[in-house]
Design a protein around this motif. Structure first.
Motif, mmCIF file in Angstrom:
data_model
loop_
_atom_site.group_PDB
_atom_site.id
_atom_site.type_symbol
_atom_site.label_atom_id
_atom_site.label_comp_id
_atom_site.label_asym_id
_atom_site.label_seq_id
_atom_site.Cartn_x
_atom_site.Cartn_y
_atom_site.Cartn_z
ATOM 1 N N VAL A 234 0.751 -1.224 0.062
ATOM 2 C CA VAL A 234 -0.103 -0.013 -0.039
ATOM 3 C C VAL A 234 0.965 1.233 -0.013
ATOM 4 C CG1 VAL A 234 -1.890 1.275 1.330
ATOM 5 C CG2 VAL A 234 -1.886 -1.275 1.244
ATOM 6 N N VAL A 235 1.817 1.314 0.944
ATOM 7 C CA VAL A 235 2.675 2.162 0.807
ATOM 8 C C VAL A 235 3.453 2.478 -0.565
ATOM 9 C CG1 VAL A 235 4.863 3.211 2.087
ATOM 10 C CG2 VAL A 235 3.053 2.176 3.459
ATOM 11 N N ALA A 236 3.875 1.613 -1.090
ATOM 12 C CA ALA A 236 4.671 1.420 -2.413
ATOM 13 C C ALA A 236 3.712 1.818 -3.480
ATOM 14 C CB ALA A 236 5.228 0.082 -2.518
ATOM 15 N N SER A 237 2.684 2.034 -3.387
ATOM 16 C CA SER A 237 1.614 2.600 -4.346
ATOM 17 C C SER A 237 2.238 4.054 -4.543
ATOM 18 C CB SER A 237 0.306 2.398 -4.016
ATOM 19 O OG SER A 237 -0.028 3.397 -2.852
ATOM 20 N N MET A 238 2.833 4.670 -3.763
ATOM 21 C CA MET A 238 3.067 6.167 -3.849
ATOM 22 C C MET A 238 4.247 6.259 -4.809
ATOM 23 S SD MET A 238 3.339 7.409 0.364
ATOM 24 C CE MET A 238 4.031 9.187 -0.292
ATOM 25 N N ILE A 239 4.809 5.023 -5.222
ATOM 26 C CA ILE A 239 6.045 5.449 -6.185
ATOM 27 C C ILE A 239 5.752 4.367 -7.583
ATOM 28 C CG2 ILE A 239 7.754 5.870 -4.575
ATOM 29 C CD1 ILE A 239 8.688 2.638 -4.550
ATOM 30 N N GLY A 240 4.390 4.378 -7.666
ATOM 31 C CA GLY A 240 3.998 3.726 -8.988
ATOM 32 C C GLY A 240 3.772 2.168 -8.960
ATOM 33 N N VAL A 241 3.606 1.788 -7.736
ATOM 34 C CA VAL A 241 3.445 0.206 -7.818
ATOM 35 C C VAL A 241 1.987 -0.113 -8.079
ATOM 36 C CG1 VAL A 241 3.582 -1.942 -6.330
ATOM 37 C CG2 VAL A 241 5.446 -0.256 -6.398
ATOM 38 N N ARG A 242 1.605 -0.636 -9.044
ATOM 39 C CA ARG A 242 -0.078 -0.819 -9.255
ATOM 40 C C ARG A 242 -0.638 -1.962 -8.463
ATOM 41 N NH1 ARG A 242 -1.067 -0.753 -15.476
ATOM 42 N NH2 ARG A 242 -3.073 -0.634 -14.627
ATOM 43 N N VAL A 248 -6.573 2.933 -2.993
ATOM 44 C CA VAL A 248 -6.530 3.427 -1.487
ATOM 45 C C VAL A 248 -5.968 4.931 -1.737
ATOM 46 C CG1 VAL A 248 -5.747 3.264 0.855
ATOM 47 C CG2 VAL A 248 -6.507 1.159 -0.421
ATOM 48 N N LEU A 249 -4.858 4.930 -2.312
ATOM 49 C CA LEU A 249 -4.088 6.397 -2.294
ATOM 50 C C LEU A 249 -4.835 7.359 -2.972
ATOM 51 C CD1 LEU A 249 -1.255 7.579 -1.670
ATOM 52 C CD2 LEU A 249 -0.694 7.120 -3.731
ATOM 53 N N ASN A 250 -5.681 7.042 -3.969
ATOM 54 C CA ASN A 250 -6.440 8.057 -4.569
ATOM 55 C C ASN A 250 -7.607 8.208 -3.926
ATOM 56 O OD1 ASN A 250 -4.756 7.955 -7.180
ATOM 57 N ND2 ASN A 250 -6.027 6.222 -8.003
ATOM 58 N N ALA A 251 -8.126 7.411 -3.112
ATOM 59 C CA ALA A 251 -9.504 7.662 -2.265
ATOM 60 C C ALA A 251 -8.980 8.495 -1.216
ATOM 61 C CB ALA A 251 -9.872 6.245 -1.347
ATOM 62 N N ILE A 252 -7.739 8.501 -0.599
ATOM 63 C CA ILE A 252 -7.099 9.422 0.512
ATOM 64 C C ILE A 252 -6.892 10.992 -0.219
ATOM 65 C CG2 ILE A 252 -5.314 10.038 1.769
ATOM 66 C CD1 ILE A 252 -4.933 7.099 2.217
ATOM 67 N N ASN A 253 -6.395 10.914 -1.525
ATOM 68 C CA ASN A 253 -5.931 12.066 -2.146
ATOM 69 C C ASN A 253 -7.771 12.723 -2.399
ATOM 70 O OD1 ASN A 253 -3.500 11.962 -1.964
ATOM 71 N ND2 ASN A 253 -3.126 10.878 -3.732
ATOM 72 N N ASN A 254 -8.632 12.145 -2.815
ATOM 73 C CA ASN A 254 -9.851 12.510 -3.335
ATOM 74 C C ASN A 254 -11.050 12.616 -2.519
ATOM 75 O OD1 ASN A 254 -8.773 13.490 -6.293
ATOM 76 N ND2 ASN A 254 -8.274 11.240 -6.089
ATOM 77 N N GLN A 255 -10.725 11.865 -1.152
ATOM 78 C CA GLN A 255 -11.750 11.688 -0.168
ATOM 79 C C GLN A 255 -12.886 10.918 -0.816
ATOM 80 O OE1 GLN A 255 -12.992 15.626 1.404
ATOM 81 N NE2 GLN A 255 -10.924 16.199 2.091
ATOM 82 N N TYR A 256 -12.500 9.871 -1.459
ATOM 83 C CA TYR A 256 -13.431 8.698 -1.960
ATOM 84 C C TYR A 256 -13.715 7.635 -0.996
ATOM 85 C CZ TYR A 256 -12.777 10.744 -6.664
ATOM 86 O OH TYR A 256 -12.595 11.737 -7.747
ATOM 87 N N PHE A 257 -14.672 7.798 -0.148
ATOM 88 C CA PHE A 257 -14.802 7.232 1.148
ATOM 89 C C PHE A 257 -15.065 5.619 0.592
ATOM 90 C CE2 PHE A 257 -17.560 4.941 4.158
ATOM 91 C CZ PHE A 257 -16.756 4.719 5.299
ATOM 92 N N THR A 258 -16.022 5.307 -0.101
ATOM 93 C CA THR A 258 -16.619 3.978 -0.851
ATOM 94 C C THR A 258 -15.372 3.103 -1.404
ATOM 95 O OG1 THR A 258 -18.551 4.985 -0.796
ATOM 96 C CG2 THR A 258 -18.284 2.567 -1.976
ATOM 97 N N MET A 259 -14.617 3.970 -2.201
ATOM 98 C CA MET A 259 -13.439 3.452 -3.021
ATOM 99 C C MET A 259 -12.494 3.016 -2.017
ATOM 100 S SD MET A 259 -10.581 4.933 -5.537
ATOM 101 C CE MET A 259 -11.850 5.462 -6.808
ATOM 102 N N GLY A 260 -12.309 3.878 -0.918
ATOM 103 C CA GLY A 260 -10.824 3.405 0.148
ATOM 104 C C GLY A 260 -11.401 2.241 0.749
ATOM 105 N N VAL A 261 -12.629 2.285 1.350
ATOM 106 C CA VAL A 261 -13.270 1.162 2.189
ATOM 107 C C VAL A 261 -13.091 -0.295 1.438
ATOM 108 C CG1 VAL A 261 -15.205 0.159 3.340
ATOM 109 C CG2 VAL A 261 -14.507 2.585 3.790
ATOM 110 N N MET A 262 -13.685 -0.023 -0.002
ATOM 111 C CA MET A 262 -13.887 -1.458 -0.525
ATOM 112 C C MET A 262 -12.568 -2.046 -0.856
ATOM 113 S SD MET A 262 -16.813 -0.642 -3.306
ATOM 114 C CE MET A 262 -16.472 -1.984 -4.198
#
Length: 294
Positions: A234-242, A248-262
């Protein structure tokens, strides 16, 4: 009453030291970055192959193979059925591809941790001097914030799979090394004396006695390595690991609650599957060891 100031280097001296160290590291990356990338190319090729195999294969076959592996490890129908339901729901909710990427990354990182960690653990078990040297390094690796691992690997390799893979392995390998060392050191001395009496040399004792008896403990190390790999992915997603970390990172940046939880629940499901299967296999090994040597 005047306070006594703590003695410290001047700001100019500290700045010069940082500039010198940063400059030396940049020179190192320019000189050896391409060589290091070539060394890790086979690992990257294998990771890409495994990702493609999991993603491009029909999902019923992939689920059948994964559930089959879970059953072979656990020999537990409940764990296997739970794994099937979890994987099916992951596909239904549109997280199949990211999940397969995460499973591929964790699998390759775990294999690397096993290949590198077991020999180091054996060396530590055989030498108190080696243990005294390696233990502080492992302490540093386990206490260092996970984000710090990303800095040097990104400077050397840039963004992508390889820097993420290296960061994950560095973060996840300490339990593998420690528990291999512990498992071998916990082997009953009487058993080793019996092996000596039968004329076994050091290699034969290691392969035929120490490693088989240490397998339950080593399996616990593999379990912990898998759990830490999942956390670091999950942390490595910050450097381009798909994988599941990026949504989860996108959900944090954009406040997408459902995406992050799922996607978070998908990570939890994968972690539970790995954990239950490896723990059950470790318990089976423990029971077998007790029956054979009890």
């Amino acid at each position: 009453m005047d306070l006594v100031e703590f003695p410290s280097l001047s700001r100019g001296t500290l700045r010069d030291m940082r500039i010198a160290i940063d400059g030396a590291f940049r020179e190192f990356t320019r000189a050896y970055g391409e060589t290091l990338e070539q060394i890790f190319e086979p690992v990257e090729d294998f990771l890409v192959f495994l990702e493609g195999l999991l993603i491009d294969s029909p999902w019923p076959i992939v689920i059948a193979v994964l559930v089959g592996l879970v059953y072979l490890l656990s020999r537990d129908v409940k764990i296997s059925v739970g794994s099937f339901i979890a994987l099916f729901l992951i596909g239904v909710f549109g997280m199949w591809e990211d999940t397969m990427r995460t499973i591929a990354m964790v699998s390759v990182c775990t294999m690397l941790a096993i290949i590198l960690g077991i020999p180091i653990g054996i060396l530590m078990a055989r030498s108190d001097r080696a243990q005294g040297f390696v233990n502080p390094v492992l302490d540093l690796m386990q206490t260092m914030p996970s984000f710090v691992y990303l800095i040097p690997v990104v400077m050397i390799f840039g963004l992508g799979k390889i820097p993420g893979l290296i960061a994950v392995v560095i973060y996840a390998i300490p339990p593998m090394i420690r528990l291999t060392n512990l498992g071998i050191r916990l082997v009953d001395p009487d058993v080793l004396e019996a092996a000596d009496a039968f004329g076994s040399n050091a290699r034969q004792k290691l392969v035929n006695v120490q490693l088989p008896l240490a397998l339950p403990t080593i399996m616990a190390g593999i379990n912990q390595t898998i759990m830490m790999s999942l956390a670091m992915v999950v942390v490595a997603s910050m450097i381009g690991v798909r994988g599941l970390g990026q949504p989860v990172l996108n959900a944090i940046n954009n406040q997408y609650f459902t995406m992050g939880v799922m996607n978070g629940l998908a990570i939890v499901a994968i972690a539970i599957i790995f954990d239950r299967a490896t723990q059950a296999y470790g318990k089976r090994l423990q029971k077998h060891s007790e029956v054979v040597h009890g």
